[in-house]
Design an enzyme around this catalytic site. Structure first.
Site, PDB file in Angstrom:
ATOM      1  N   THR A   1      15.212 -17.775  14.535  1.00 14.77           N
ATOM      2  CA  THR A   1      16.545 -18.182  15.105  1.00 14.77           C
ATOM      3  C   THR A   1      17.261 -17.192  15.656  1.00 14.77           C
ATOM      4  O   THR A   1      17.630 -17.364  16.972  1.00 14.77           O
ATOM      5  CB  THR A   1      17.485 -19.046  13.880  1.00 14.77           C
ATOM      6  OG1 THR A   1      16.693 -20.308  13.643  1.00 14.77           O
ATOM      7  CG2 THR A   1      18.559 -19.616  14.515  1.00 14.77           C
TER       8      THR A   1
ATOM      9  N   GLY B   1      16.990 -22.098  17.629  1.00 14.23           N
ATOM     10  CA  GLY B   1      16.666 -22.637  16.059  1.00 14.23           C
ATOM     11  C   GLY B   1      15.414 -22.857  15.779  1.00 14.23           C
ATOM     12  O   GLY B   1      14.489 -22.910  16.435  1.00 14.23           O
ATOM     13  N   CYS B   2      15.164 -22.604  14.234  1.00 14.27           N
ATOM     14  CA  CYS B   2      13.670 -22.549  13.721  1.00 14.27           C
ATOM     15  C   CYS B   2      13.517 -23.387  12.527  1.00 14.27           C
ATOM     16  O   CYS B   2      14.661 -23.723  11.814  1.00 14.27           O
ATOM     17  CB  CYS B   2      13.113 -21.094  13.800  1.00 14.27           C
ATOM     18  SG  CYS B   2      14.040 -20.494  12.221  1.00 14.27           S
ATOM     19  N   PRO B   3      12.626 -23.846  11.935  1.00 13.13           N
ATOM     20  CA  PRO B   3      12.374 -24.628  10.730  1.00 13.13           C
ATOM     21  C   PRO B   3      13.138 -24.139   9.521  1.00 13.13           C
ATOM     22  O   PRO B   3      13.736 -24.871   8.798  1.00 13.13           O
ATOM     23  CB  PRO B   3      10.742 -24.814  10.595  1.00 13.13           C
ATOM     24  CG  PRO B   3      10.458 -24.793  11.774  1.00 13.13           C
ATOM     25  CD  PRO B   3      11.217 -23.624  12.670  1.00 13.13           C
TER      26      PRO B   3
END
Length: 564
Positions: A119, A111-113
């Site tokens: 992601t 997951g990423c921001p």
């Protein structure tokens, strides 16, 4: 595990006996079988040594007998200082080595921001790495549309290892008792095999009990630092900014710039403005603050964070106040959680009664009496300065933001520029957002153009990858340039920075405004989403061409001739 311990006392028989007994106690606690020989009397049979999983040599420089491949040598003093602590990492390393030699069942979460590029690139990196290392893996992606390919309870139960490769907070309750390793997305993207090998060697059982898990979470979060918490807040805020910006633009397109006026009440334009500005945008700062606090203190931090965010909005301190409120609520609530001890039977009151009340009170009082007004004054000064920027000052800020976007393409520097521009949308300052998006689109677009103009500078694989990079660039996914930068960083990254700095500088100088924080060229046709669309396209095209030409100048001819 079966462990053979060989001790040479060198005249210190009492110390050797003490070390042996302490090791036996530690091994019994961890349910390992220990066979000990002191000064060769009585000697352990060769068959027993061969059957051991590992050997621990204390005071022996080496032993010529048929010992297992996994062995560890320490001095008698080291063994005496803390025998139990000595045995634990040795056994863990031996177990990891044994695990690495057989196929494992691995489950992972990425997951990423923004939940888009990093992601899925991290997921692909882990999948390819596991395939090359001979392990089976299932990856759950927690992207912008939520969890995809969600892990089942059965898959988690059967897994030998859990890998979390995420730049935002991930709930870990379902992994209690499993060997777990955490990292960011970058290691999975850059070298998935190295990450998996490290995870196999260093993973620790995730705490099973609620009390132990809370302690582990607190210890982990204390090492995270503010950047990760801020990015968690930004990731949850983004959908509100996007929805609000597009709906406001549509309201202006249908009803003009006074669509919010009571004269238009009841019209579709007025309704769109209420949804976009009075609802989605109104939630931006509370969501930002609430999920920063959530990242720091878990669920108990959400209520105090959102209360602080609402106060930040009402006090006029905007996104800067929201950031301050989020950290105050998060760290304040976490400290309250640590210090308030009610006992096993009353601890259930803390998350639903005590922490929300005390955390909200602490955050609210600090926002009203200490933080709110100074931050509001700072934001007003920043807003006035940005709105008044012209000429060289606008050019300098645009170039700086552009260079930051290209510096690490989705890394901390890139995300810092993006978070700054996104936050300013809440204060109706839209020029930095336009500069940031143009600069973020430029690297992959410039590479795509360079692979067409300077084919002899790129291998056949890179020429094919250039097509995909172009599509990613159109969608404002800077990460499309990462594979090219990773192969030749000293030439590619400076070229990308030059092109993005030019795009950002032109966008700011020409006064381009963008009300939507993502979407690339696909949001440009939306009426009023972009002010000065023609100038924006000029800035984007100029940065793309500059990137391509600089790459042609910097890069050497490819060793493998491209196909005609």
């Amino acid at each position: 595990m079966k462990i053979a311990v060989l001790i040479r006392s060198e005249g210190r028989s009492t110390q050797a006996m003490l070390a042996a007994e302490a090791l036996r106690a530690a091994a019994k606690h961890h349910q390992h079988a220990l066979s000990i020989e002191i000064d060769g009397a009585p000697p352990l049979p060769d068959e027993q040594l061969r059957a051991a999983d590992m050997a621990l040599l204390i005071g022996y420089p080496e032993d010529q007998r048929p010992l297992p491949e996994t062995r560890h040598s320490v001095s008698l003093d080291e063994a005496l200082s803390n025998p139990a602590a000595l045995l634990s990492p040795i056994v863990r390393n031996a177990s990891a080595q044994a695990a690495a030699a057989r196929p494992l069942r691995i489950v992972a979460i990425t997951g990423c921001p923004t939940g888009i590029a990093h992601t899925f690139m991290a997921a692909e990196g882990l999948i390819q790495a596991a395939k090359k290392l001979g392990h089976a893996i299932r990856v759950e992606t927690q992207g912008s549309v939520g969890a995809q390919d969600a892990l089942s309870a059965g898959e988690i139960h059967d897994a030998d290892l859990v890998v979390i490769a995420a730049d935002t907070q991930v709930q870990l309750d379902r992994f209690a008792g499993k060997r777990l390793f955490k990292s960011g997305t970058k290691p999975a993207i850059n070298d998935g095999q190295a990450l998996l090998k490290r995870a196999i060697a260093e993973a620790q059982p995730w705490q099973a009990s609620a009390q132990a898990e809370a302690k582990a979470v607190s210890a982990e979060k204390s090492q995270d630092g503010p950047y990760r918490h801020l990015m968690t807040g930004v990731s949850f805020m983004l959908p509100f900014v996007t929805a609000g910006g597009i709906l406001i633009a549509l309201a202006f397109a249908l009803g003009g710039i006074y669509a919010f006026d009571d004269a238009h009440k009841g019209t579709l334009a007025w309704a769109l403005f209420q949804i976009g500005a009075k609802s989605a945008f109104a939630l931006m700062v509370p969501i930002l603050a609430g999920y920063i606090a959530y990242s720091v203190a878990d669920r108990p931090g959400i209520a105090p964070g959102m209360v602080g965010g609402m106060l930040a909005a009402s006090l006029g301190s905007g996104f800067l106040g929201g950031i301050a409120a989020g950290f105050i609520a998060g760290y304040g609530t976490r400290e309250l959680n640590r210090r308030i001890k009610l006992g096993q039977h009353l601890d259930g009151l803390k998350p639903v009664l005590i922490l929300p009340v005390l955390g909200s009170l602490l955050t609210g009082l600090l926002m009203i009496y200490v933080v709110g007004q100074p931050v509001a004054a700072l934001l007003e000064a920043l807003t006035t300065a940005l709105k008044g920027m012209q000429g060289s000052s606008a050019l300098a800020l645009g170039a700086l933001l552009g260079a930051m976007m290209a510096f690490d393409m989705g890394g901390p520097v890139n995300k810092a520029a993006y978070a700054f521009a996104t936050g300013l949308i809440a204060s109706q300052v839209y020029t930095p957002m336009a500069a940031v998006m143009a600069a973020g689109m430029t690297p992959p677009l410039g590479i795509a153009l360079a692979t067409r103009l300077f084919r002899d500078r790129f291998s056949v694989d890179e020429q094919e990858a250039g097509k995909a990079a172009g599509v990613l660039g159109l969608a404002f996914i800077s990460e499309g340039a990462i594979p090219f930068a990773a192969r030749d960083p000293l030439r590619v990254i400076p070229a990308l920075i030059i092109g993005s700095a030019l795009a950002g500088a032109l966008s700011m100088t020409l006064g381009v405004e963008l009300k939507v924080p993502h979407g690339g060229v696909f949001v440009l046709p939306i009426p009023n989403a972009v002010e000065h669309l023609g100038s924006y396209l000029i800035a984007l095209a100029s940065g793309t061409v500059a990137t391509a030409l600089t790459l042609g100048l910097f890069k050497r001819k490819a060793a493998l001739a491209p196909v005609a």
